[in-house]
Write an enzyme that holds these catalytic residues in place. Sequence first.
Site, PDB file in Angstrom:
ATOM      1  CD  GLU A 197      -9.142  24.437  -0.414  1.00  0.00           C
ATOM      2  OE1 GLU A 197      -9.391  25.125   0.621  1.00  0.00           O
ATOM      3  OE2 GLU A 197      -9.904  24.387  -1.387  1.00  0.00           O
ATOM      4  CD  GLU A 232      -5.854  18.501  -5.075  1.00  0.00           C
ATOM      5  OE1 GLU A 232      -6.632  18.529  -6.029  1.00  0.00           O
ATOM      6  OE2 GLU A 232      -5.799  19.389  -4.197  1.00  0.00           O
ATOM      7  N   GLY A 251      -2.135  31.373  -8.378  1.00  0.00           N
ATOM      8  CA  GLY A 251      -3.549  31.701  -8.557  1.00  0.00           C
ATOM      9  C   GLY A 251      -4.000  31.647 -10.004  1.00  0.00           C
ATOM     10  CG  ASP A 311      -9.031  15.740  -2.691  1.00  0.00           C
ATOM     11  OD1 ASP A 311      -9.536  14.629  -2.878  1.00  0.00           O
ATOM     12  OD2 ASP A 311      -9.593  16.815  -2.976  1.00  0.00           O
ATOM     13  CD  GLU A 347     -12.843  14.966  -3.561  1.00  0.00           C
ATOM     14  OE1 GLU A 347     -13.960  14.816  -4.111  1.00  0.00           O
ATOM     15  OE2 GLU A 347     -12.011  15.827  -3.898  1.00  0.00           O
TER      16      GLU A 347
END
Length: 282
Positions: A130, A105, A198, A103, A101
């Site tokens: 990330e 975003e 968060g 990503d 995958e």
Amino acid sequence: SHVFGAKQRGPSFDENYRVTFGPDHVMPRHQGRDVQLSLDPSSGHFCYIHLHLFSVTIIVPYIAKFFQECVPVKLNSNPLHDHPLTTIVWQMSSNAKRGNELDFEFLGNREGKPYIVQTNVFANDSGGREQRMHLWFDPTASFHTYRILWNPHQIVFFVDATPIRVFKNNRDEGVGYPTLPMQVTASIWNGDSWATDGGQTKINWSHAPFEAHFRSFGVDGCPSHNFAELCYSSKWWWNREQYWRLSPYQERMYRYVKRRYVIYDYCSDRQRYPTPPPECPQ
């Protein structure tokens, strides 16, 4: 608030994609050259966390093994207040349980705070790679192109012509690298459990609907059938040697962006990874 995609060219939305969830909140426009995805309380307020509320999936059966895909996107400024939702501009993913995958975003933010772009790489594993960054422009003002170059040597995330992330193929050093055919999806969903502060800042539904607009629905890719024989060929332009690494100019731009705009990199997160993952600089 909104998100948008590329210049009007190539196939229409219906030629390559289909709506897989929330058809009443997906609106093709301009003879299918532009598609709008929207999120509002009637569709998303009571949905489960992380559910992709509205998604589109590419139809073509030959989804790429290695390829370049680009989706110019624009975030609308209507108004840019308190919408910690996650807009997945677009995503490439395999159907395997522990698959591949890639990503792109957008993470919404509070009033006066900029959008955050997050990228992630799942390489035959659960991801956890990330990186987050601010942009050097206002993504609500006009369309911009977000694309991924994926070949046997490297994965490069671009914003317009600028590389913002590079993930090299270091499988010989035990680092996972995406190897499975993937499909392209796009969605918009409520990510306020984690996307902003968060999960402390929640979405303000009074500013709904939140919208994502996409254009340019072509795919430059290698057919997935017989990909072992076909997809490594230099007949595909993205496999040629000049795309095995960044050019000197791209390298300079990449280093500048990392120094100036990156705000989180999993490789530097010692609380999360006391021992850096093997692909990270040691």
